[in-house]
Design a protein around this motif. Structure first.
Motif, PDB file in Angstrom:
ATOM      1  N   ILE A  72      36.008  54.161  43.203  1.00  0.00           N
ATOM      2  CA  ILE A  72      35.154  52.967  43.228  1.00  0.00           C
ATOM      3  C   ILE A  72      36.035  51.781  42.855  1.00  0.00           C
ATOM      4  N   ASP A  73      36.002  50.749  43.685  1.00  0.00           N
ATOM      5  CA  ASP A  73      36.794  49.539  43.426  1.00  0.00           C
ATOM      6  C   ASP A  73      36.067  48.364  44.056  1.00  0.00           C
ATOM      7  N   SER A  74      35.983  47.256  43.309  1.00  0.00           N
ATOM      8  CA  SER A  74      35.312  46.060  43.846  1.00  0.00           C
ATOM      9  C   SER A  74      36.235  45.273  44.770  1.00  0.00           C
ATOM     10  N   ASN A  97      40.854  42.580  42.965  1.00  0.00           N
ATOM     11  CA  ASN A  97      42.303  42.347  42.858  1.00  0.00           C
ATOM     12  C   ASN A  97      43.089  43.404  43.635  1.00  0.00           C
ATOM     13  N   ALA A  98      42.569  43.817  44.767  1.00  0.00           N
ATOM     14  CA  ALA A  98      43.249  44.875  45.528  1.00  0.00           C
ATOM     15  C   ALA A  98      42.792  44.831  46.972  1.00  0.00           C
ATOM     16  N   SER A  99      43.459  45.654  47.762  1.00  0.00           N
ATOM     17  CA  SER A  99      43.123  45.742  49.180  1.00  0.00           C
ATOM     18  C   SER A  99      42.915  47.212  49.508  1.00  0.00           C
ATOM     19  N   GLU A 140      33.122  50.791  47.870  1.00  0.00           N
ATOM     20  CA  GLU A 140      33.387  49.422  47.423  1.00  0.00           C
ATOM     21  C   GLU A 140      32.241  49.004  46.519  1.00  0.00           C
ATOM     22  N   GLY A 141      32.547  48.713  45.262  1.00  0.00           N
ATOM     23  CA  GLY A 141      31.477  48.339  44.332  1.00  0.00           C
ATOM     24  C   GLY A 141      32.038  48.080  42.957  1.00  0.00           C
ATOM     25  N   ASP A 142      31.147  47.630  42.075  1.00  0.00           N
ATOM     26  CA  ASP A 142      31.536  47.162  40.745  1.00  0.00           C
ATOM     27  C   ASP A 142      31.085  48.152  39.679  1.00  0.00           C
ATOM     28  N   ILE A 143      31.950  48.392  38.696  1.00  0.00           N
ATOM     29  CA  ILE A 143      31.560  49.332  37.631  1.00  0.00           C
ATOM     30  C   ILE A 143      30.446  48.779  36.749  1.00  0.00           C
ATOM     31  N   ARG A 144      30.156  47.488  36.867  1.00  0.00           N
ATOM     32  CA  ARG A 144      29.041  46.939  36.082  1.00  0.00           C
ATOM     33  C   ARG A 144      27.701  47.198  36.763  1.00  0.00           C
ATOM     34  N   ASP A 145      27.740  47.775  37.955  1.00  0.00           N
ATOM     35  CA  ASP A 145      26.517  48.048  38.722  1.00  0.00           C
ATOM     36  C   ASP A 145      26.028  49.453  38.366  1.00  0.00           C
ATOM     37  N   PHE A 167      40.521  52.871  35.577  1.00  0.00           N
ATOM     38  CA  PHE A 167      41.507  51.793  35.676  1.00  0.00           C
ATOM     39  C   PHE A 167      40.859  50.422  35.854  1.00  0.00           C
ATOM     40  N   ALA A 168      39.608  50.388  36.326  1.00  0.00           N
ATOM     41  CA  ALA A 168      39.023  49.109  36.757  1.00  0.00           C
ATOM     42  C   ALA A 168      38.971  48.110  35.606  1.00  0.00           C
ATOM     43  N   GLY A 169      39.365  46.889  35.900  1.00  0.00           N
ATOM     44  CA  GLY A 169      39.304  45.831  34.892  1.00  0.00           C
ATOM     45  C   GLY A 169      40.194  44.675  35.313  1.00  0.00           C
ATOM     46  N   LEU A 170      40.076  43.605  34.569  1.00  0.00           N
ATOM     47  CA  LEU A 170      40.912  42.428  34.831  1.00  0.00           C
ATOM     48  C   LEU A 170      42.112  42.496  33.893  1.00  0.00           C
ATOM     49  N   LYS A 171      43.276  41.999  34.352  1.00  0.00           N
ATOM     50  CA  LYS A 171      44.482  42.281  33.559  1.00  0.00           C
ATOM     51  C   LYS A 171      45.423  41.104  33.329  1.00  0.00           C
ATOM     52  N   GLU A 220      33.338  40.870  29.840  1.00  0.00           N
ATOM     53  CA  GLU A 220      32.292  41.446  30.679  1.00  0.00           C
ATOM     54  C   GLU A 220      32.842  42.580  31.545  1.00  0.00           C
ATOM     55  N   SER A 221      33.970  42.321  32.225  1.00  0.00           N
ATOM     56  CA  SER A 221      34.519  43.368  33.103  1.00  0.00           C
ATOM     57  C   SER A 221      35.073  44.537  32.306  1.00  0.00           C
ATOM     58  N   ASN A 222      35.882  44.217  31.325  1.00  0.00           N
ATOM     59  CA  ASN A 222      36.631  45.283  30.650  1.00  0.00           C
ATOM     60  C   ASN A 222      35.804  46.006  29.590  1.00  0.00           C
ATOM     61  N   PRO A 229      42.378  37.582  24.722  1.00  0.00           N
ATOM     62  CA  PRO A 229      41.117  38.292  25.005  1.00  0.00           C
ATOM     63  C   PRO A 229      41.363  39.568  25.815  1.00  0.00           C
ATOM     64  N   TYR A 230      42.339  39.528  26.735  1.00  0.00           N
ATOM     65  CA  TYR A 230      42.658  40.745  27.490  1.00  0.00           C
ATOM     66  C   TYR A 230      43.018  41.883  26.529  1.00  0.00           C
ATOM     67  N   GLY A 231      43.987  41.608  25.651  1.00  0.00           N
ATOM     68  CA  GLY A 231      44.445  42.642  24.725  1.00  0.00           C
ATOM     69  C   GLY A 231      43.318  43.084  23.810  1.00  0.00           C
ATOM     70  N   SER A 252      40.177  43.044  24.476  1.00  0.00           N
ATOM     71  CA  SER A 252      39.194  43.870  25.210  1.00  0.00           C
ATOM     72  C   SER A 252      39.654  45.331  25.250  1.00  0.00           C
ATOM     73  N   LYS A 253      40.964  45.550  25.355  1.00  0.00           N
ATOM     74  CA  LYS A 253      41.478  46.929  25.369  1.00  0.00           C
ATOM     75  C   LYS A 253      41.285  47.591  23.998  1.00  0.00           C
ATOM     76  N   ALA A 254      41.602  46.844  22.933  1.00  0.00           N
ATOM     77  CA  ALA A 254      41.426  47.393  21.580  1.00  0.00           C
ATOM     78  C   ALA A 254      39.950  47.694  21.319  1.00  0.00           C
ATOM     79  N   TYR A 294      49.771  52.295  28.067  1.00  0.00           N
ATOM     80  CA  TYR A 294      50.931  52.049  28.919  1.00  0.00           C
ATOM     81  C   TYR A 294      51.812  50.994  28.281  1.00  0.00           C
ATOM     82  N   PHE A 295      53.125  51.139  28.501  1.00  0.00           N
ATOM     83  CA  PHE A 295      54.057  50.081  28.143  1.00  0.00           C
ATOM     84  C   PHE A 295      54.193  49.193  29.394  1.00  0.00           C
ATOM     85  N   ASN A 296      55.336  49.014  29.987  1.00  0.00           N
ATOM     86  CA  ASN A 296      55.416  48.061  31.115  1.00  0.00           C
ATOM     87  C   ASN A 296      55.679  48.793  32.430  1.00  0.00           C
TER      88      ASN A 296
HETATM   89  P1  NAD Z   1      45.104  46.109  39.244  1.00  0.00           P
HETATM   90  O1  NAD Z   1      44.443  44.785  39.116  1.00  0.00           O
HETATM   91  O2  NAD Z   1      46.072  46.310  40.346  1.00  0.00           O
HETATM   92  O3  NAD Z   1      43.989  47.258  39.345  1.00  0.00           O
HETATM   93  C1  NAD Z   1      42.703  47.118  38.782  1.00  0.00           C
HETATM   94  C2  NAD Z   1      41.718  47.478  39.883  1.00  0.00           C
HETATM   95  O4  NAD Z   1      40.395  47.378  39.373  1.00  0.00           O
HETATM   96  C3  NAD Z   1      41.811  46.520  41.073  1.00  0.00           C
HETATM   97  O5  NAD Z   1      41.891  47.289  42.242  1.00  0.00           O
HETATM   98  C4  NAD Z   1      40.522  45.720  41.015  1.00  0.00           C
HETATM   99  O6  NAD Z   1      40.070  45.351  42.302  1.00  0.00           O
HETATM  100  C5  NAD Z   1      39.586  46.696  40.320  1.00  0.00           C
HETATM  101  N1  NAD Z   1      38.498  46.086  39.540  1.00  0.00           N
HETATM  102  C6  NAD Z   1      38.612  45.092  38.644  1.00  0.00           C
HETATM  103  N2  NAD Z   1      37.402  44.855  38.067  1.00  0.00           N
HETATM  104  C7  NAD Z   1      36.545  45.747  38.630  1.00  0.00           C
HETATM  105  C8  NAD Z   1      35.169  46.018  38.437  1.00  0.00           C
HETATM  106  N3  NAD Z   1      34.435  45.325  37.549  1.00  0.00           N
HETATM  107  N4  NAD Z   1      34.590  47.006  39.145  1.00  0.00           N
HETATM  108  C9  NAD Z   1      35.328  47.729  40.049  1.00  0.00           C
HETATM  109  N5  NAD Z   1      36.633  47.504  40.274  1.00  0.00           N
HETATM  110  C10 NAD Z   1      37.233  46.532  39.564  1.00  0.00           C
HETATM  111  O7  NAD Z   1      45.782  46.438  37.846  1.00  0.00           O
HETATM  112  P2  NAD Z   1      46.753  47.629  37.430  1.00  0.00           P
HETATM  113  O8  NAD Z   1      48.051  47.038  37.064  1.00  0.00           O
HETATM  114  O9  NAD Z   1      46.700  48.713  38.428  1.00  0.00           O
HETATM  115  O10 NAD Z   1      46.063  48.084  36.092  1.00  0.00           O
HETATM  116  C11 NAD Z   1      45.129  49.147  36.044  1.00  0.00           C
HETATM  117  C12 NAD Z   1      44.601  49.278  34.631  1.00  0.00           C
HETATM  118  O11 NAD Z   1      45.677  49.509  33.748  1.00  0.00           O
HETATM  119  C13 NAD Z   1      43.887  48.041  34.114  1.00  0.00           C
HETATM  120  O12 NAD Z   1      42.800  48.444  33.314  1.00  0.00           O
HETATM  121  C14 NAD Z   1      44.937  47.361  33.274  1.00  0.00           C
HETATM  122  O13 NAD Z   1      44.371  46.568  32.256  1.00  0.00           O
HETATM  123  C15 NAD Z   1      45.659  48.562  32.693  1.00  0.00           C
HETATM  124  N6  NAD Z   1      47.031  48.261  32.275  1.00  0.00           N
HETATM  125  C16 NAD Z   1      47.894  47.708  33.181  1.00  0.00           C
HETATM  126  C17 NAD Z   1      49.203  47.400  32.783  1.00  0.00           C
HETATM  127  C18 NAD Z   1      50.166  46.743  33.738  1.00  0.00           C
HETATM  128  O14 NAD Z   1      51.191  46.234  33.275  1.00  0.00           O
HETATM  129  N7  NAD Z   1      49.923  46.738  35.045  1.00  0.00           N
HETATM  130  C19 NAD Z   1      49.611  47.696  31.480  1.00  0.00           C
HETATM  131  C20 NAD Z   1      48.707  48.277  30.601  1.00  0.00           C
HETATM  132  C21 NAD Z   1      47.416  48.562  31.021  1.00  0.00           C
END
Ligand code: NAD
Ligand code: WQD
Length: 343
Positions: A35-37, A40-42, A61-66, A85-89, A103-105, A153-155, A157-159, A182-184
């Motif tokens: 499931i992916d909205s 931020n992807a194709s 194709e859809g949102d985890i908040r649904d 994995f879904a979330g804003l980053k 809201e997303s994370n 806020p990103y960090g 939200s993860k904590a 994850y590190f980098n």
């Molecule tokens: P990414 O943006 O490429 O992947 C996130 C995916 O989630 C995207 O495809 C996006 O379309 C989808 N998405 C976002 N919000 C959504 C929602 N509400 N419902 C459904 N889909 C949604 O990012 P990534 O680098 O692949 O990261 C994946 C995860 O790992 C994220 O949670 C990110 O915070 C975490 N993370 C990433 C890193 C990094 O450096 N890339 C490091 C630590 C943690």
């Protein structure tokens, strides 16, 4: 029932790390539902994953908040575990749009867990981050350290999600959760067909360098050369995205306990920005022009993982070195100068 007879739900599976992990899951013979909205992807990433593996997956194709959509997915598929994995980053964006990030994370993860609970699916692997250790933690980071207070806020939200998942596990022993910190992550699948495809100006170092190398950007800005490191630039623990993907498969395979466990996924080695630029130039044969500019707010001088626990408990250890990471990034970038959009 054998887990491979059931399905794994991957949220955010079209994204950078998600798509590489879906590939690793298919190669390990798992049946995958994504499931992916596509915020931020194709979908092209997953089309290519199917091409590389010769296997098909289910995409929604859809949102985890649904919540209704999630309930429908659990009702119509035989899901045994979720990789989330879904979330804003984007760290900088999160400072400007904190509510979107929480809201997303955070709310998105709560909705996902509620849907899992009512479908009696209790096995979850969560994408956490080294950022949860906060700015004051001693290096190397190890899992016994308390969570800190991340500055964005990103960090945060993860904590916060980690804490929510702790509490969920304390309340009901049927839950088994792996928090993967994850590190980098950098690099790309060795086929060069999938990789990181940031929208707009890349925030992260490697995608920026790769876009300079391929001619999409003129010069790299190095954020500060007056840090207390050997060459004055910041040091990070970069790991190959396929090592990270394989770490998820291992975490999933070991998800037979009760409770919430955290694992660092990193190499244990730190590389400076200047070392990264030098190595990229050597591996790619391209010159990377750069300017040293003032520090970026919020950056820490140096941090890296103690990855011992992941090795002992999951049998996971990074296999690929910095040259592999850069070679695969460059192969992907050179073959796909405009990412998945082609042209
Ligand atoms: P990414 O943006 O490429 O992947 C996130 C995916 O989630 C995207 O495809 C996006 O379309 C989808 N998405 C976002 N919000 C959504 C929602 N509400 N419902 C459904 N889909 C949604 O990012 P990534 O680098 O692949 O990261 C994946 C995860 O790992 C994220 O949670 C990110 O915070 C975490 N993370 C990433 C890193 C990094 O450096 N890339 C490091 C630590 C943690
Ligand atoms: C690495 C180094 C920069 C870009 C971020 C998030 C973190 C995690 C991974 C999700 C730093 C320098 C960068 C550039 C530069 N994501 N740099 N010029 O900051 O360690 O981590 O991504 O959880 O939470 O904060 O990674 O790749 O942005 O930066 O000089 O154009 O490269 O200053 O020292 P970072 P990064």
């Amino acid at each position: 029932m054998n887990e491979r007879d059931s399905q794994i739900l991957v949220t955010g599976g079209a994204g950078y790390i998600g798509s590489h992990t879906v590939l690793a899951l298919l190669e390990a013979d798992y049946d995958v539902v994504v499931i992916d909205s596509l915020v931020n992807a194709s979908f092209e990433s997953l089309r290519r994953v199917e091409r590389i593996t010769g296997k098909s997956l289910t995409f929604i194709e859809g949102d985890i908040r649904d919540r209704a959509l999630l309930d429908n997915i659990f009702a119509t598929h035989d899901i045994s575990a979720v990789l989330h994995f879904a979330g804003l980053k984007a760290v900088g964006e999160s400072v400007k749009l904190p509510l979107s990030y929480y809201e997303s994370n955070l709310a998105g993860t709560v909705t996902l867990c509620q849907a899992m609970q009512s479908a009696a699916v209790f096995r979850l692997v969560f994408s956490s981050s080294a950022t949860i250790y906060g700015p004051d933690a001693p290096v190397p980071y190890h899992e016994q350290l308390p969570r800190g207070w991340p500055s964005s806020p990103y960090g945060m939200s993860k904590a916060m999600v980690e804490r929510v998942l702790d509490d969920v596990c304390l309340a009901d022993e049927r839950w088994a959760v792996a928090l993967l910190r994850y590190f980098n992550p950098i690099g790309a699948h060795e086929s060069g067909l999938i990789g990181e495809d940031p929208r707009g100006i890349p925030n992260n170092l490697l995608p920026f360098i790769a876009q300079v190398a391929v001619g999409r950007r003129e010069r790299l800005s190095i954020f500060g050369s007056d840090y207390p490191t050997k060459d004055g630039t910041c040091k990070r623990d970069y790991l190959h995205v396929m090592d990270l993907a394989e770490g998820h498969v291992k975490a999933l395979e070991r998800l037979e306990y009760s409770g919430c466990r955290a694992y660092n996924l990193g190499t244990g080695q730190a590389v400076s920005v200047l070392e990264m630029v030098d190595t990229f130039q050597t591996v790619s044969g391209k010159t990377i022009p750069y300017d040293v500019v003032p520090r970026r707010e919020g950056d820490l001088a140096a941090f890296w993982a103690d990855p011992t626990l992941a090795y002992e408990a999951l049998g996971w250890q990074a296999q690929r070195n910095l040259n592999d990471m850069i070679r695969d990034t460059w192969r992907w970038q050179e073959a796909n100068p405009n990412g998945y959009s082609g042209g």
